[in-house]
Motif scaffolding. Structure first.
Motif, PDB file in Angstrom:
ATOM      1  N   TYR A 142      -1.076  -0.627  11.536  1.00 65.41           N
ATOM      2  CA  TYR A 142      -0.101  -1.549  10.964  1.00 65.41           C
ATOM      3  C   TYR A 142      -0.108  -1.414   9.444  1.00 65.41           C
ATOM      4  CZ  TYR A 142      -0.902  -3.665  15.563  1.00 65.41           C
ATOM      5  OH  TYR A 142      -1.054  -3.879  16.910  1.00 65.41           O
ATOM      6  N   ASP A 143       1.036  -1.134   8.879  1.00 68.22           N
ATOM      7  CA  ASP A 143       1.174  -1.062   7.421  1.00 68.22           C
ATOM      8  C   ASP A 143       1.914  -2.315   6.971  1.00 68.22           C
ATOM      9  OD1 ASP A 143       1.357  -0.340   4.789  1.00 68.22           O
ATOM     10  OD2 ASP A 143       3.039   1.034   5.091  1.00 68.22           O
ATOM     11  N   LEU A 144       1.226  -3.197   6.253  1.00 69.63           N
ATOM     12  CA  LEU A 144       1.827  -4.461   5.833  1.00 69.63           C
ATOM     13  C   LEU A 144       2.372  -4.415   4.412  1.00 69.63           C
ATOM     14  CD1 LEU A 144       0.318  -5.285   8.417  1.00 69.63           C
ATOM     15  CD2 LEU A 144      -0.282  -7.434   7.302  1.00 69.63           C
ATOM     16  N   ALA A 145       2.157  -3.289   3.714  1.00 71.98           N
ATOM     17  CA  ALA A 145       2.598  -3.189   2.324  1.00 71.98           C
ATOM     18  C   ALA A 145       4.106  -3.406   2.154  1.00 71.98           C
ATOM     19  CB  ALA A 145       2.175  -1.853   1.724  1.00 71.98           C
ATOM     20  N   PRO A 146       4.960  -2.850   3.030  1.00 72.16           N
ATOM     21  CA  PRO A 146       6.401  -3.080   2.855  1.00 72.16           C
ATOM     22  C   PRO A 146       6.792  -4.551   2.910  1.00 72.16           C
ATOM     23  CG  PRO A 146       6.028  -1.236   4.341  1.00 72.16           C
ATOM     24  CD  PRO A 146       4.700  -1.886   4.118  1.00 72.16           C
ATOM     25  N   ALA A 147       5.944  -5.378   3.543  1.00 67.62           N
ATOM     26  CA  ALA A 147       6.229  -6.810   3.622  1.00 67.62           C
ATOM     27  C   ALA A 147       5.497  -7.596   2.534  1.00 67.62           C
ATOM     28  CB  ALA A 147       5.830  -7.347   4.995  1.00 67.62           C
ATOM     29  N   GLY A 148       4.935  -6.876   1.558  1.00 70.20           N
ATOM     30  CA  GLY A 148       4.347  -7.561   0.423  1.00 70.20           C
ATOM     31  C   GLY A 148       2.876  -7.898   0.544  1.00 70.20           C
ATOM     32  N   VAL A 149       2.180  -7.302   1.519  1.00 72.49           N
ATOM     33  CA  VAL A 149       0.751  -7.545   1.696  1.00 72.49           C
ATOM     34  C   VAL A 149       0.030  -6.206   1.530  1.00 72.49           C
ATOM     35  CG1 VAL A 149      -1.038  -8.468   3.210  1.00 72.49           C
ATOM     36  CG2 VAL A 149       1.275  -9.432   3.294  1.00 72.49           C
ATOM     37  N   PRO A 150      -0.807  -6.044   0.509  1.00 71.01           N
ATOM     38  CA  PRO A 150      -1.361  -4.724   0.167  1.00 71.01           C
ATOM     39  C   PRO A 150      -2.537  -4.299   1.045  1.00 71.01           C
ATOM     40  CG  PRO A 150      -2.197  -6.357  -1.365  1.00 71.01           C
ATOM     41  CD  PRO A 150      -1.218  -7.076  -0.471  1.00 71.01           C
ATOM     42  N   VAL A 151      -2.285  -4.201   2.339  1.00 71.50           N
ATOM     43  CA  VAL A 151      -3.320  -3.768   3.279  1.00 71.50           C
ATOM     44  C   VAL A 151      -2.688  -2.891   4.351  1.00 71.50           C
ATOM     45  CG1 VAL A 151      -4.708  -5.867   2.977  1.00 71.50           C
ATOM     46  CG2 VAL A 151      -3.041  -5.752   4.846  1.00 71.50           C
ATOM     47  N   HIS A 152      -3.516  -2.096   5.036  1.00 67.82           N
ATOM     48  CA  HIS A 152      -3.133  -1.533   6.328  1.00 67.82           C
ATOM     49  C   HIS A 152      -4.237  -1.890   7.308  1.00 67.82           C
ATOM     50  CE1 HIS A 152      -4.556   2.690   4.669  1.00 67.82           C
ATOM     51  NE2 HIS A 152      -5.396   1.737   4.360  1.00 67.82           N
ATOM     52  N   ARG A 154     -10.189 -10.298  20.264  1.00 66.61           N
ATOM     53  CA  ARG A 154      -9.670  -9.233  19.416  1.00 66.61           C
ATOM     54  C   ARG A 154      -9.893  -9.612  17.959  1.00 66.61           C
ATOM     55  NH1 ARG A 154      -6.014 -11.800  22.137  1.00 66.61           N
ATOM     56  NH2 ARG A 154      -4.891 -10.969  23.911  1.00 66.61           N
ATOM     57  N   VAL A 155      -9.979  -8.637  17.098  1.00 66.69           N
ATOM     58  CA  VAL A 155     -10.056  -8.918  15.662  1.00 66.69           C
ATOM     59  C   VAL A 155      -9.071  -8.008  14.920  1.00 66.69           C
ATOM     60  CG1 VAL A 155     -11.492  -9.030  13.603  1.00 66.69           C
ATOM     61  CG2 VAL A 155     -12.478  -9.633  15.821  1.00 66.69           C
ATOM     62  N   PHE A 156      -8.084  -8.635  14.311  1.00 60.08           N
ATOM     63  CA  PHE A 156      -7.117  -7.915  13.480  1.00 60.08           C
ATOM     64  C   PHE A 156      -7.825  -7.604  12.160  1.00 60.08           C
ATOM     65  CE2 PHE A 156      -3.435  -7.491  10.614  1.00 60.08           C
ATOM     66  CZ  PHE A 156      -2.603  -6.694  11.380  1.00 60.08           C
ATOM     67  N   THR A 157      -8.019  -6.325  11.882  1.00 60.83           N
ATOM     68  CA  THR A 157      -8.887  -5.905  10.786  1.00 60.83           C
ATOM     69  C   THR A 157      -8.090  -5.123   9.748  1.00 60.83           C
ATOM     70  OG1 THR A 157     -10.760  -5.808  12.314  1.00 60.83           O
ATOM     71  CG2 THR A 157     -10.986  -4.632  10.231  1.00 60.83           C
ATOM     72  N   SER A 158      -8.070  -5.650   8.535  1.00 59.66           N
ATOM     73  CA  SER A 158      -7.267  -5.056   7.464  1.00 59.66           C
ATOM     74  C   SER A 158      -8.159  -4.438   6.398  1.00 59.66           C
ATOM     75  CB  SER A 158      -6.375  -6.121   6.812  1.00 59.66           C
ATOM     76  OG  SER A 158      -5.497  -6.702   7.750  1.00 59.66           O
ATOM     77  N   LEU A 159      -7.701  -3.333   5.844  1.00 55.94           N
ATOM     78  CA  LEU A 159      -8.378  -2.666   4.736  1.00 55.94           C
ATOM     79  C   LEU A 159      -7.496  -2.773   3.501  1.00 55.94           C
ATOM     80  CD1 LEU A 159     -10.679  -0.879   3.625  1.00 55.94           C
ATOM     81  CD2 LEU A 159      -9.340   1.115   4.365  1.00 55.94           C
ATOM     82  N   LEU A 160      -8.078  -3.282   2.422  1.00 55.08           N
ATOM     83  CA  LEU A 160      -7.348  -3.450   1.173  1.00 55.08           C
ATOM     84  C   LEU A 160      -6.865  -2.103   0.646  1.00 55.08           C
ATOM     85  CD1 LEU A 160      -6.495  -5.414  -1.089  1.00 55.08           C
ATOM     86  CD2 LEU A 160      -8.734  -5.010  -2.149  1.00 55.08           C
ATOM     87  N   PHE A 201      -0.303  -6.730  18.084  1.00 55.53           N
ATOM     88  CA  PHE A 201       0.238  -7.543  17.008  1.00 55.53           C
ATOM     89  C   PHE A 201       1.550  -6.972  16.490  1.00 55.53           C
ATOM     90  CE2 PHE A 201      -4.263  -8.254  17.290  1.00 55.53           C
ATOM     91  CZ  PHE A 201      -4.352  -9.639  17.237  1.00 55.53           C
ATOM     92  N   LEU A 202       2.193  -7.719  15.600  1.00 57.14           N
ATOM     93  CA  LEU A 202       3.477  -7.335  15.030  1.00 57.14           C
ATOM     94  C   LEU A 202       3.356  -7.381  13.510  1.00 57.14           C
ATOM     95  CD1 LEU A 202       5.716  -9.567  17.328  1.00 57.14           C
ATOM     96  CD2 LEU A 202       5.337  -7.105  17.557  1.00 57.14           C
ATOM     97  N   PRO A 203       3.636  -6.282  12.824  1.00 53.48           N
ATOM     98  CA  PRO A 203       3.414  -6.266  11.368  1.00 53.48           C
ATOM     99  C   PRO A 203       4.216  -7.298  10.593  1.00 53.48           C
ATOM    100  CG  PRO A 203       4.559  -4.272  12.118  1.00 53.48           C
ATOM    101  CD  PRO A 203       4.070  -4.989  13.337  1.00 53.48           C
TER     102      PRO A 203
END
Length: 488
Positions: A106-116, A134-140, A424-426
């Motif tokens: 999931y790449d959230l950067a296009p929605a303004g959140v600087p993580v994938h 489950r654990v939704f895990t993001s990397l800055l 999940f949904l980005p």
């Protein structure tokens, strides 16, 4: 991926499902003590779910047929945010002890959140029913910080922290060496792993640095400014999210304005999410002289989810198209001021998405379990005329065989049950994150998604969630046909 599980059984080592279940319960208890409002949310969700199962026996029957009925009350997903590739790599190894593997990118950067991000979860349907944690895990995405000086300070701050205890690393290595953990080691693992996710109100950074990180993005401050990746929310699963949203207001729990995801439907699809607003919590910032200065931080909240049927590539494309159309028609980010208008637009636009399971199946929009109806009043000759041996061998490629399976469904010999969406949904994840982070000015980030870099940090490739659902459906077809053959 299941080799460890088999080894554990043969060597009398503890099953990963049991460790995952114990960890998820311990995590829930810890978060409830840290964020008491989360406990109120659990009570509300339990009340609503009991009411739904009582008033809608067809939903209860569906959950029994899919094996989900016993997991509803223990359903949880959490979310964490990591700062470095090394942290992500070790976290992947930690989750593997619990039979959890990275699914989806999931790449959230296009929605303004600087993580994938990815979601760590079990990948087998039976394992999920035993423990759906489950654990939704993001990397800055440090590369998205435009201020080079600040970026260097953030990198230095992250390099100075160790988010894993020495004992949990030892136990992870022990798991990898012997293919599992003993019962005693499993208990130790749960205790030690929990420390990584615990809230710490004393920060390792100065208040001045925290404020500059906050000006860049609230999520950057939340990741870089703290000792570890505190769990920032836990999420029970409800069977009626609209009633829970209303119930939060009635109980004085402040909900976010918008339920993220598709509109309310007779046949739920994918995932709908809401949350109560993040709490402002007292924290102490470490000054250069080693003393602490009072301040506050806003990030942790409680979330609720309602899960529906998993969509195929075709179904997901239609969903994404309609969601984009609804948001374009609104002309703004959905918020408290335009919530009513957005819901009206969303419901109108999604009239183009079929709302009955049979149509979703026939048009190839969603994934389903095929199940033999054991008590169906059909003569054995009805099934035998379809040449089940040939059908079993050629189903995946032969349209005539698919027509034959449809005939079995129409005759009531086979029933369809929805395969629940486990992922999940980005756009929804970004909406949840943004609504619970303050002071964000950036609406999007330049820069392409980089799944290769993410997977390099992980040390493995992520699973494709659509492949997993397709495998579940295919497996159910084979099991269904075998059951029919044995009944003739």
């Amino acid at each position: 991926m299941n080799n460890n599980k088999n080894a554990m059984g043969s060597n009398n080592l503890k099953d990963s499902n049991a460790i995952r279940h114990e960890f998820s319960m311990a995590m829930s208890a810890m978060y409830q003590s840290e964020v008491p409002l989360y406990g109120d949310l659990l009570d509300l969700v339990a009340e609503v779910n009991t009411e739904v199962l009582t008033q809608h026996p067809e939903i209860k029957d569906q959950l029994e047929h899919t094996g989900e009925i016993d997991r509803i009350s223990m359903e949880r997903h959490g979310a964490i945010r990591l700062g470095t590739a090394a942290e992500l790599h070790m976290m992947r190894r930690l989750f593997a002890v619990m039979g959890m593997y990275p699914v989806g990118y999931y790449d959230l950067a296009p929605a303004g959140v600087p993580v994938h991000s990815t979601a760590f979860r079990a990948i087998d349907a039976q394992d999920l029913n035993q423990s759906p944690f489950r654990v939704f895990t993001s990397l800055l995405r440090l590369d998205l910080i435009g201020d080079e000086v600040l970026k260097k300070e953030a990198i230095a701050a992250l390099a100075n922290r160790q988010i894993f205890t020495a004992n949990v690393i030892r136990l992870i290595e022990r798991f990898e060496e012997q293919g599992g953990l003993t019962s005693e080691e499993g208990e130790q693992f749960v205790t030690e792993a929990l420390e990584t996710f615990r809230w710490h109100d004393k920060t390792p950074v100065s208040k001045e640095l925290y404020q500059r990180l906050l000006e860049q993005h609230g999520l950057i401050a939340d990741v870089v400014g703290f000792k570890g990746p505190h769990i920032n929310h836990l999420t029970p699963r409800t069977l009626d999210i609209d009633t829970v949203q209303q119930g939060m207001l009635a109980k004085g729990i402040p909900p976010k304005a918008i339920i993220e995801g598709p509109p309310k439907r007779d046949c739920p699809i994918l995932l709908r999410q809401t949350s109560f607003k993040a709490l402002e919590e007292a924290v102490s910032f470490k000054n250069p002289n080693g003393e602490y200065e009072e301040g506050h931080h806003t990030a942790r909240f409680g979330e609720i989810e309602q899960r529906g049927v998993a969509l195929t590539t075709k179904g997901r494309a239609l969903y994404d198209q309609l969601l984009s159309q609804a948001r374009s028609q609104l002309g703004a980010t959905p918020n408290e001021g335009n919530a009513s208008q957005y819901y009206q637009i969303l419901e109108s636009v999604f009239e183009a998405f079929p709302d009955d399971y049979r149509t979703l199946h026939d048009e190839g929009l969603a994934y389903f379990y095929y199940q033999a109806v054991n008590d169906s009043p059909y003569p054995s000759s009805a099934a035998s005329e379809l040449n089940l041996n040939s059908l079993e061998e050629s189903y995946s490629d032969d349209s005539i065989s698919k027509q034959a399976m449809t005939q079995l469904i129409e005759q009531g010999i086979v029933r369809l049950e929805p395969i629940v969406y486990e992922d999940f949904l980005p756009v929804s994840a970004a909406g949840i994150f943004q609504s619970n982070l303050h002071g964000d000015k950036q609406s999007s980030y330049e820069g392409n998604s980089n799944q290769n870099e993410f997977e390099k940090a992980l040390g493995v490739h992520v699973y494709d969630e659509l492949d997993l659902y397709a495998d579940q459906q295919s497996k159910s077809i084979q099991e269904c046909l075998c059951a029919l053959k044995s009944s003739i």
